[in-house]
Scaffold this active site. Structure first.
Site, mmCIF file in Angstrom:
data_model
loop_
_atom_site.group_PDB
_atom_site.id
_atom_site.type_symbol
_atom_site.label_atom_id
_atom_site.label_comp_id
_atom_site.label_asym_id
_atom_site.label_seq_id
_atom_site.Cartn_x
_atom_site.Cartn_y
_atom_site.Cartn_z
ATOM 1 N N GLN A 107 39.724 68.332 -56.597
ATOM 2 C CA GLN A 107 40.658 67.994 -57.680
ATOM 3 C C GLN A 107 41.991 68.698 -57.445
ATOM 4 O O GLN A 107 43.064 68.143 -57.654
ATOM 5 C CB GLN A 107 40.061 68.416 -59.029
ATOM 6 C CG GLN A 107 38.782 67.678 -59.359
ATOM 7 C CD GLN A 107 38.177 68.094 -60.693
ATOM 8 O OE1 GLN A 107 38.442 69.177 -61.213
ATOM 9 N NE2 GLN A 107 37.343 67.241 -61.249
ATOM 10 N N GLU A 118 43.420 76.298 -45.624
ATOM 11 C CA GLU A 118 42.032 76.422 -46.077
ATOM 12 C C GLU A 118 41.126 77.008 -44.991
ATOM 13 O O GLU A 118 41.370 76.839 -43.787
ATOM 14 C CB GLU A 118 41.512 75.032 -46.490
ATOM 15 C CG GLU A 118 40.130 75.086 -47.145
ATOM 16 C CD GLU A 118 39.655 73.748 -47.691
ATOM 17 O OE1 GLU A 118 40.348 72.740 -47.504
ATOM 18 O OE2 GLU A 118 38.568 73.729 -48.309
ATOM 19 N N ALA A 121 35.559 75.374 -41.824
ATOM 20 C CA ALA A 121 34.105 75.365 -41.607
ATOM 21 C C ALA A 121 33.766 74.713 -40.273
ATOM 22 O O ALA A 121 32.601 74.482 -39.966
ATOM 23 C CB ALA A 121 33.421 74.648 -42.761
ATOM 24 N N ASP A 205 55.910 76.566 -55.907
ATOM 25 C CA ASP A 205 57.018 77.057 -56.732
ATOM 26 C C ASP A 205 56.669 76.869 -58.205
ATOM 27 O O ASP A 205 55.758 76.110 -58.562
ATOM 28 C CB ASP A 205 58.343 76.377 -56.331
ATOM 29 C CG ASP A 205 58.366 74.904 -56.642
ATOM 30 O OD1 ASP A 205 58.248 74.550 -57.828
ATOM 31 O OD2 ASP A 205 58.494 74.093 -55.704
ATOM 32 N N ARG A 216 46.004 70.884 -65.622
ATOM 33 C CA ARG A 216 44.685 71.490 -65.403
ATOM 34 C C ARG A 216 44.292 72.515 -66.458
ATOM 35 O O ARG A 216 43.141 72.969 -66.467
ATOM 36 C CB ARG A 216 44.627 72.103 -64.000
ATOM 37 C CG ARG A 216 44.876 71.090 -62.880
ATOM 38 C CD ARG A 216 43.898 69.922 -62.905
ATOM 39 N NE ARG A 216 44.168 68.967 -61.828
ATOM 40 C CZ ARG A 216 43.443 67.879 -61.589
ATOM 41 N NH1 ARG A 216 42.420 67.574 -62.364
ATOM 42 N NH2 ARG A 216 43.747 67.059 -60.607
HETATM 43 C C1 LIG Z 1 42.321 64.771 -66.290
HETATM 44 C C2 LIG Z 1 42.592 64.183 -64.934
HETATM 45 C C3 LIG Z 1 41.823 63.118 -64.478
HETATM 46 C C4 LIG Z 1 42.066 62.563 -63.206
HETATM 47 N N1 LIG Z 1 41.291 61.540 -62.768
HETATM 48 C C5 LIG Z 1 41.483 61.022 -61.520
HETATM 49 C C6 LIG Z 1 40.655 59.960 -61.014
HETATM 50 O O1 LIG Z 1 39.756 59.487 -61.675
HETATM 51 N N2 LIG Z 1 40.905 59.507 -59.752
HETATM 52 C C7 LIG Z 1 41.919 59.992 -58.987
HETATM 53 O O2 LIG Z 1 42.105 59.525 -57.862
HETATM 54 N N3 LIG Z 1 42.710 60.981 -59.461
HETATM 55 C C8 LIG Z 1 42.527 61.508 -60.683
HETATM 56 N N4 LIG Z 1 43.328 62.535 -61.131
HETATM 57 C C9 LIG Z 1 44.391 63.038 -60.258
HETATM 58 C C10 LIG Z 1 45.760 62.530 -60.725
HETATM 59 O O3 LIG Z 1 45.849 61.118 -60.657
HETATM 60 C C11 LIG Z 1 46.858 63.152 -59.849
HETATM 61 O O4 LIG Z 1 46.664 62.751 -58.515
HETATM 62 C C12 LIG Z 1 46.854 64.663 -59.898
HETATM 63 O O5 LIG Z 1 46.781 65.123 -61.229
HETATM 64 C C13 LIG Z 1 48.122 65.200 -59.255
HETATM 65 O O6 LIG Z 1 49.199 64.865 -60.061
HETATM 66 P P1 LIG Z 1 50.659 64.673 -59.489
HETATM 67 O O7 LIG Z 1 50.691 63.583 -58.471
HETATM 68 O O8 LIG Z 1 51.573 64.500 -60.673
HETATM 69 O O9 LIG Z 1 50.902 66.131 -58.856
HETATM 70 P P2 LIG Z 1 51.599 66.587 -57.511
HETATM 71 O O10 LIG Z 1 50.986 65.971 -56.326
HETATM 72 O O11 LIG Z 1 51.622 68.087 -57.609
HETATM 73 O O12 LIG Z 1 53.043 66.071 -57.607
HETATM 74 C C14 LIG Z 1 53.970 66.593 -58.559
HETATM 75 C C15 LIG Z 1 55.003 65.529 -58.809
HETATM 76 O O13 LIG Z 1 55.722 65.310 -57.585
HETATM 77 C C16 LIG Z 1 56.019 63.935 -57.441
HETATM 78 N N5 LIG Z 1 55.373 63.457 -56.209
HETATM 79 C C17 LIG Z 1 54.571 64.167 -55.378
HETATM 80 N N6 LIG Z 1 54.225 63.412 -54.326
HETATM 81 C C18 LIG Z 1 54.811 62.221 -54.507
HETATM 82 C C19 LIG Z 1 54.816 61.015 -53.763
HETATM 83 N N7 LIG Z 1 54.181 60.891 -52.600
HETATM 84 N N8 LIG Z 1 55.509 59.979 -54.252
HETATM 85 C C20 LIG Z 1 56.173 60.072 -55.410
HETATM 86 N N9 LIG Z 1 56.219 61.186 -56.169
HETATM 87 C C21 LIG Z 1 55.536 62.238 -55.713
HETATM 88 C C22 LIG Z 1 55.497 63.233 -58.680
HETATM 89 O O14 LIG Z 1 56.525 63.183 -59.632
HETATM 90 C C23 LIG Z 1 54.421 64.158 -59.182
HETATM 91 O O15 LIG Z 1 54.168 64.063 -60.559
HETATM 92 C C24 LIG Z 1 43.112 63.079 -62.396
HETATM 93 C C25 LIG Z 1 43.886 64.148 -62.873
HETATM 94 C C26 LIG Z 1 43.645 64.702 -64.125
HETATM 95 C C27 LIG Z 1 44.483 65.851 -64.595
#
Ligand SMILES: Cc1cc2nc3c(=O)[nH]c(=O)nc-3n(C[C@H](O)[C@H](O)[C@H](O)COP(=O)(O)OP(=O)(O)OC[C@H]3O[C@@H](n4cnc5c(N)ncnc54)[C@H](O)[C@@H]3O)c2cc1C
Length: 291
Positions: A107, A118, A121, A205, A216
């Site tokens: 996650q 990481e 292994a 950051d 989270r």
């Molecule tokens: C309660 C919960 C349930 C979830 N359930 C699922 C699930 O069922 N299946 C699943 O696959 N995932 C699931 N996720 C994961 C979720 O979809 C996101 O992948 C995860 O929370 C990371 O979020 P993020 O992309 O905003 O964060 P980060 O990867 O940290 O990115 C931060 C921000 O940077 C920008 N960013 C980063 N990379 C890119 C990019 N390549 N293109 C455009 N903008 C970018 C976006 O604005 C993003 O919000 C879940 C998450 C939560 C919290």
């Protein structure tokens, strides 16, 4: 040809280490887990200030003279966070050492804006460490949240679940046997369950860390990763207290209203939706607002 001349500019006032001279600060999580804060940027800052100072310093470059009206650190940080002026928060960085089960790491790794290294292994033997919840914390499937669990199951079912985990963990003996017979570490590991622990260094950051924490530490996140997020927040709070206070006030414990919700409030009418989940979310928000 002589190289560029480097001019050294010392701090004008005495400085202190934001980690108080500590090499690391650890928070134990679950049975074998850990979140350790191992470094911070900025590390040295003027006496009497916190690492929030790096945010203020960067913001003042962009606002220049305009910050005369917002010249108090706390006020400026709260303004920046409220108005989603995010880049000054990227001037602070945290490096953590984290030990967590693989299902938590899966996650966690979805957050793409951190730098990660990481445990391999393929290179080293996986240590014999598995996450086992306590019998009281074996959660039943939630009736309202398809992704979540809530109430504890009865004692008999919890016992059965723990026996099932025990059998999965029994794979470790097979893993060791196969390594002894010469099977490569990279293949032998693939039969281990996802509650086995891994570890990594994770640097992020503050802007992206707050995004991570907002997702989270939220009640919709799985309880196990929430425990890690809570530990991280406890570690950064003394380092950037002004930011953490604003984060609590405006994001973590704040609420967002949709256009439909605002219209419902303004007109004193039901929410204009036939979507049950959206209605349930509005009911939960109304309850929080004491309406
Ligand atoms: C309660 C919960 C349930 C979830 N359930 C699922 C699930 O069922 N299946 C699943 O696959 N995932 C699931 N996720 C994961 C979720 O979809 C996101 O992948 C995860 O929370 C990371 O979020 P993020 O992309 O905003 O964060 P980060 O990867 O940290 O990115 C931060 C921000 O940077 C920008 N960013 C980063 N990379 C890119 C990019 N390549 N293109 C455009 N903008 C970018 C976006 O604005 C993003 O919000 C879940 C998450 C939560 C919290």
């Amino acid at each position: 040809m002589p190289g560029p001349t480097v001019k050294r500019v010392p701090f004008e006032s005495p400085t202190h280490d934001v980690m108080g001279g500590d090499a690391r600060r650890d928070v134990k999580v679950h049975d074998h887990g850990l979140v350790a804060l191992v470094d911070v940027m900025p590390r040295m800052i003027p006496e009497g200030r916190t690492a929030d100072a790096a945010i203020v310093q960067a913001a003042r470059v962009s606002y220049g003279q305009g910050t005369k009206r917002l010249n108090e650190d706390r006020g400026l940080i709260r303004y920046l966070l409220r108005h989603r002026h995010t880049t000054p928060f990227e001037m602070v960085e945290f490096k953590f050492h984290v030990v967590m089960p693989i299902f938590v790491a899966r996650q966690w790794i979805r957050h793409r804006t951190a730098n990660v290294n990481e445990y391999s292994a393929r290179y080293s033997v996986v240590p014999d460490r598995f996450y086992t919840p306590t019998a009281e914390s074996v959660r039943g499937q939630s009736a309202t949240n398809r992704q979540g669990g809530d109430e504890a199951v009865d004692a008999g079912t919890a016992k059965e679940f723990l026996e099932y985990l025990d059998r999965c963990q029994g794979q470790y003996r097979e893993y060791e046997k196969l390594l002894e017979k010469g099977v490569s570490r990279e293949l032998a590991r693939i039969g281990l369950p996802v509650n086995v622990y891994t570890e990594w260094y994770w640097k992020c950051d503050l802007h992206n860390l707050l995004h991570f924490l907002s997702l989270r530490m939220d009640s919709h996140a799985q309880a196990e990763i929430r425990d890690y997020a809570d530990a991280m927040f406890a570690l950064i709070e003394p380092i950037v207290p002004l930011t953490c206070e604003a984060f609590r006030d405006y994001r973590l414990e704040g609420a967002h209203l949709t256009r439909l919700e605002i219209e419902s409030l303004r007109a004193g009418k039901p929410l204009a939706t036939d979507n049950k989940r959206e209605q349930a979310e509005w009911d939960a928000k109304r309850a929080r607002l004491g309406l």
